[in-house]
Each structure stands twice: as C-alpha cells, then as structure tokens.
Design a protein around this motif. Sequence first.
Motif, short mmCIF file in Angstrom:
data_model
loop_
_atom_site.label_atom_id
_atom_site.label_comp_id
_atom_site.label_asym_id
_atom_site.label_seq_id
_atom_site.Cartn_x
_atom_site.Cartn_y
_atom_site.Cartn_z
N ILE A 134 -0.42 -1.73 3.74
CA ILE A 134 -0.54 -0.47 3.00
C ILE A 134 -1.22 0.60 3.86
O ILE A 134 -0.87 1.78 3.80
CB ILE A 134 -1.31 -0.71 1.68
N ALA A 135 -2.17 0.18 4.70
CA ALA A 135 -2.89 1.13 5.55
C ALA A 135 -1.98 1.81 6.56
O ALA A 135 -2.21 2.96 6.94
CB ALA A 135 -4.03 0.42 6.27
N VAL A 136 -0.92 1.12 7.01
CA VAL A 136 0.00 1.73 7.98
C VAL A 136 1.20 2.37 7.31
O VAL A 136 2.13 2.83 7.98
CB VAL A 136 0.48 0.69 9.03
N GLY A 137 1.22 2.41 5.98
CA GLY A 137 2.25 3.17 5.28
C GLY A 137 3.30 2.38 4.54
O GLY A 137 4.24 2.96 3.99
N ILE A 138 3.19 1.04 4.51
CA ILE A 138 4.14 0.25 3.74
C ILE A 138 3.86 0.46 2.25
O ILE A 138 2.72 0.34 1.81
CB ILE A 138 4.01 -1.25 4.09
N PRO A 139 4.88 0.79 1.44
CA PRO A 139 4.65 0.97 0.00
C PRO A 139 4.05 -0.29 -0.64
O PRO A 139 4.29 -1.40 -0.19
CB PRO A 139 6.06 1.25 -0.55
N LYS A 140 3.29 -0.10 -1.69
CA LYS A 140 2.55 -1.20 -2.31
C LYS A 140 3.47 -2.31 -2.81
O LYS A 140 3.20 -3.50 -2.61
CB LYS A 140 1.70 -0.66 -3.47
N VAL A 141 4.55 -1.95 -3.48
CA VAL A 141 5.47 -2.97 -3.99
C VAL A 141 6.10 -3.73 -2.84
O VAL A 141 6.27 -4.96 -2.90
CB VAL A 141 6.55 -2.33 -4.89
N THR A 142 6.43 -3.02 -1.78
CA THR A 142 7.02 -3.68 -0.61
C THR A 142 6.01 -4.61 0.04
O THR A 142 6.37 -5.70 0.52
CB THR A 142 7.51 -2.63 0.40
N ALA A 143 4.75 -4.21 0.09
CA ALA A 143 3.71 -5.07 0.68
C ALA A 143 3.58 -6.37 -0.10
O ALA A 143 3.53 -7.46 0.48
CB ALA A 143 2.38 -4.33 0.70
N ALA A 144 3.53 -6.28 -1.43
CA ALA A 144 3.45 -7.49 -2.26
C ALA A 144 4.69 -8.34 -2.08
O ALA A 144 4.61 -9.57 -1.93
CB ALA A 144 3.28 -7.10 -3.73
N GLY A 145 5.86 -7.69 -2.08
CA GLY A 145 7.11 -8.43 -1.91
C GLY A 145 7.23 -9.09 -0.56
O GLY A 145 7.81 -10.18 -0.44
N THR A 146 6.66 -8.48 0.48
CA THR A 146 6.71 -9.06 1.82
C THR A 146 5.97 -10.40 1.86
O THR A 146 6.45 -11.37 2.46
CB THR A 146 6.11 -8.09 2.85
N ILE A 147 4.81 -10.45 1.23
CA ILE A 147 4.07 -11.71 1.17
C ILE A 147 4.89 -12.78 0.47
O ILE A 147 5.01 -13.92 0.94
CB ILE A 147 2.73 -11.50 0.44
N LEU A 148 5.49 -12.43 -0.66
CA LEU A 148 6.25 -13.40 -1.45
C LEU A 148 7.54 -13.83 -0.76
O LEU A 148 7.88 -15.02 -0.75
CB LEU A 148 6.57 -12.79 -2.82
N MET A 149 8.24 -12.89 -0.17
CA MET A 149 9.46 -13.23 0.55
C MET A 149 9.14 -14.11 1.76
O MET A 149 9.90 -15.01 2.12
CB MET A 149 10.19 -11.97 1.00
N ALA A 392 0.99 -8.93 -6.69
CA ALA A 392 1.21 -7.64 -7.33
C ALA A 392 -0.12 -6.98 -7.70
O ALA A 392 -0.36 -5.80 -7.39
CB ALA A 392 2.07 -7.82 -8.58
N GLN A 393 -1.00 -7.72 -8.33
CA GLN A 393 -2.27 -7.15 -8.76
C GLN A 393 -3.13 -6.74 -7.57
O GLN A 393 -3.79 -5.69 -7.60
CB GLN A 393 -3.02 -8.15 -9.65
N TYR A 394 -3.12 -7.53 -6.52
CA TYR A 394 -3.92 -7.19 -5.34
C TYR A 394 -3.38 -5.94 -4.65
O TYR A 394 -4.13 -5.19 -4.02
CB TYR A 394 -3.93 -8.37 -4.37
N SER A 395 -2.07 -5.72 -4.78
CA SER A 395 -1.46 -4.53 -4.18
C SER A 395 -1.58 -3.31 -5.08
O SER A 395 -1.26 -2.19 -4.64
CB SER A 395 0.02 -4.80 -3.88
N GLY A 396 -1.98 -3.51 -6.31
CA GLY A 396 -2.13 -2.39 -7.23
C GLY A 396 -0.87 -2.02 -7.97
O GLY A 396 -0.70 -0.86 -8.39
N VAL A 397 0.05 -2.97 -8.14
CA VAL A 397 1.29 -2.74 -8.89
C VAL A 397 1.44 -3.85 -9.93
O VAL A 397 0.60 -4.74 -10.03
CB VAL A 397 2.52 -2.71 -7.95
N THR A 398 2.50 -3.80 -10.71
CA THR A 398 2.71 -4.81 -11.74
C THR A 398 3.67 -5.89 -11.25
O THR A 398 4.53 -5.62 -10.39
CB THR A 398 3.29 -4.19 -13.03
N PRO A 399 3.57 -7.10 -11.78
CA PRO A 399 4.52 -8.16 -11.41
C PRO A 399 5.96 -7.78 -11.73
O PRO A 399 6.88 -8.19 -11.01
CB PRO A 399 4.06 -9.36 -12.25
N GLN A 400 6.16 -6.99 -12.79
CA GLN A 400 7.52 -6.58 -13.15
C GLN A 400 8.13 -5.67 -12.08
O GLN A 400 9.33 -5.73 -11.79
CB GLN A 400 7.52 -5.88 -14.51
#
Length: 426
Positions: A134-149, A392-400
């Motif tokens: 997130i600090a380098v500009g990756i959107p929050k949902v994408t950051a959470a999804g990257t960990i999961l993927m 999701a919660q750690y990234s500041g977005v919802t699981p949905q």
Amino acid sequence: MGIVILIVMAAGVAAMLARKLPTAFALVVLAVVIAFAAGAPLTGKESVLDTVLHEGAPALAATMIAVLLGSWLGKLLDETGIAGTLVRKIVEFGGDRPTVVALGVLAVSALVGTVTGSAPAAMLAGIIGIPAMIAVGIPKVTAAGTILMGIAVGVPFELPIWQFFSTALELPVPTVRGFMVKLFPFALIAAVAFVLVESRRRGVEHAWSLKSPTARTRSRREHLGDAPWYALLTPVVPLVLALGLEVAIIPSLLAGVFYALVTTTRPGEMNKRLLRTLYGGFEIAAPPIALFIAIGILLAAVKLPGAVEALEPLVKAVSPQNAVLFVIVFTLLVPLCLYRGPLNVFGLGAGIAGVLIAAGIYPATAVLGLATSYNQVFGVADPTSTQTVWSAQYSGVTPQQVMLRTLPYVWAVALGGFCVTAATYL
C-alpha cells in the motif's frame, strides 16, 4: 429416505450460513441425524456410536498431525524472523516499483502457503507485505488479494492438504500429489495475472488509513535481526523432501522444523524455543483439527450402507457423466463453495465427495479434481474464510470487496482444474 437426508443436509448448510452453529458442531449434528435417517442402529456394526462417532472421529488423524506440524513450522517461521526477513528482502529489492513489490510479496506468500494455510499464512506474509504494497501505491483490495492469491499458489504444494485429500478420499499420496502439480500452473498464472491486471487497472493509490505496524516491525527486527540466508530455505526443505525425494509427509514436515531450529537458534535456547513454538502451534492448529474430527465423523455417516443406498439414485440423476457437461455444470456451481456452501470441501462438501465415491458416481480421482479445484476458490474468495477476513480487515477493506475482485481469477483456476479432471479421469 434419500430426500430426507438431502433436506437434513440443506438444513445443516442453513445453520452454518446463519451462524447458528459453528461449522464443526454443525457437521457432527448433521452426521448423527444422517446416520439415524439411514437406519443405523445406536450401537454395534455400522452404528451411530461405534462407527460414526468412535471410528469417524480419528479417521483423519494423519491429517491432524500434519496440520499440527505445519502450524509448528509456521510458528517457527514467525518467531525466528524467517518470514519477516523474506518479505523485507523482497520489499527492499522492489524499491518504489509497485508491481515488482507486489510480485515479490506474491512469491513469499506462495512459499508460506506451502507450509501452513489459513490466517497464520496470511499474517506471516501480510503483516509486513500489505503495508509495504500500500505504501508504494498498490490499491488496498489488490494488496489483500495479492496475499490470498499467493497463498493459493502455494496450496497445491501444502503437505497437510495432500494428507487431507489422501485420507479423506482414500487415495495414495502420489496420486494427490500428481493432480496438485497439474493444478499449480493454473493457480500461478491466475495469481500473476491478478497482480499485473489489478495493480495497473486501478492505478497507483498512495493511501494508508490503518495504524502502521512500522514501529512494531522495527522493534521486532532489532530484537531478532535478519534470519541467516540459509535459514530462508526453510519453506523449501519439506517440499524438496516430499516432492523431489518422495519422503513421507510427516517426516518431511519434521525435517523442516528441525532445519528452521538449527539454522536460527543457539544450542542452549533450542529446548525452550521448541516447546514454546510447539505450544503455539497447538493453539493455531486447534480450530482446523476440530474441523477435521467433524469431517471424519461426517464421512463415516455418509458412507454407511443405508445412506449410500438412499442417496445413490438421487445423486446419480443429477451428476453429469459427459466430460463437456461435467466441466460446464461444475464450473457453474463454483459459487456453492462460498459462504460455507454445500460444495465447500471443509464442510458439507466433504460429505458430498464421500457420497460420490461410495455410490460409484465418479472415480475417487475425479472427485479429487473437483474438491481440490473448489478448494482453490474457497481459500481466496470466501468472505467467511479466516485468511480472507484477516487480509481484508488488515488492508482496511471488506471481505466482500476482496471476493468480488478475486473471484473471476480463481473461478478460472477451478475451470482449469475441471478440464484437467474431465480429460484425465472421465
């Protein structure tokens, strides 16, 4: 009687979706009701107490031990700083290039995913990786999804998962391993595509609205220091032994524990660290072990002769036998593995898999293909799975939000798995 059992199963799914009962408890209740509905006696041969509960509870014992060892190894990766060092090195290498950082974190997540799953895996890679992305500009949902993927890329090589499918479906480990290797390229391509497409489609977003863990991470790093470079090979050790040398799963995991310990810990501190991380591993492993006890009980219930006889004509009537229809139907049914649905293999889906095999609808290898393909979807996109909720919660977005963004990619992974299954086993 088959209709009654299906109604009972539907009620069980409803109870889990409504959170009236925890999944493990719901599966046990479901198993007992199915057994009685199938005409099983209370005690004796093929009975509720002796067969379903007594024999079913320890049926997945080997899987439980593998999960415990994987949790123990994951705890060592955390306490020794191995996981944190891997993520930091990747972030330092990526610099201010968002896509490179995200791909690096994806790779570390995949490595961690081969050792342990669920929330612990997400935390090992995400505590440092998500803020860095997130600090380098990756959107929050994408950051959470990257960990999961990334974790999903590692799942085909997660040894406890091999043991689970081997035991639950009564297949040799080499058979499970062989299909998992075929599933891996689909998971890898989908994960890389997710990072490349989503990070660019959404553009750079320099925002961080959560409490930064920088101070905590820095103090922890000062205390532990970076793990030695040779210790960073720890996640690979069990994989090389199990996949390359075909060593049994439990010894492979034990070797990983031993390697992590001797490469990071002074001899005088080994005893304390061994016990401390083992006890921590028990705490992490307790929820999945409880679930595997319940799954074993459910499998014992649906394999009772009365249950198989009642369900066989109904299941056979709705199960496609043509390879093309097989792929189309089960691809359309992918959403049923979400929200602890009936095709979730760590819930009622395990029972359905048992029925498909016991009734001879599909060979066990084809059911393996179905179950593992659905598992790739569940582990990433299910808003009720612990790793999805935490990321999701750690990234500041919802699981949905994470579900909507990742689902098309893991749906494609499942489609690939179904195609391989139909071409190979039908």
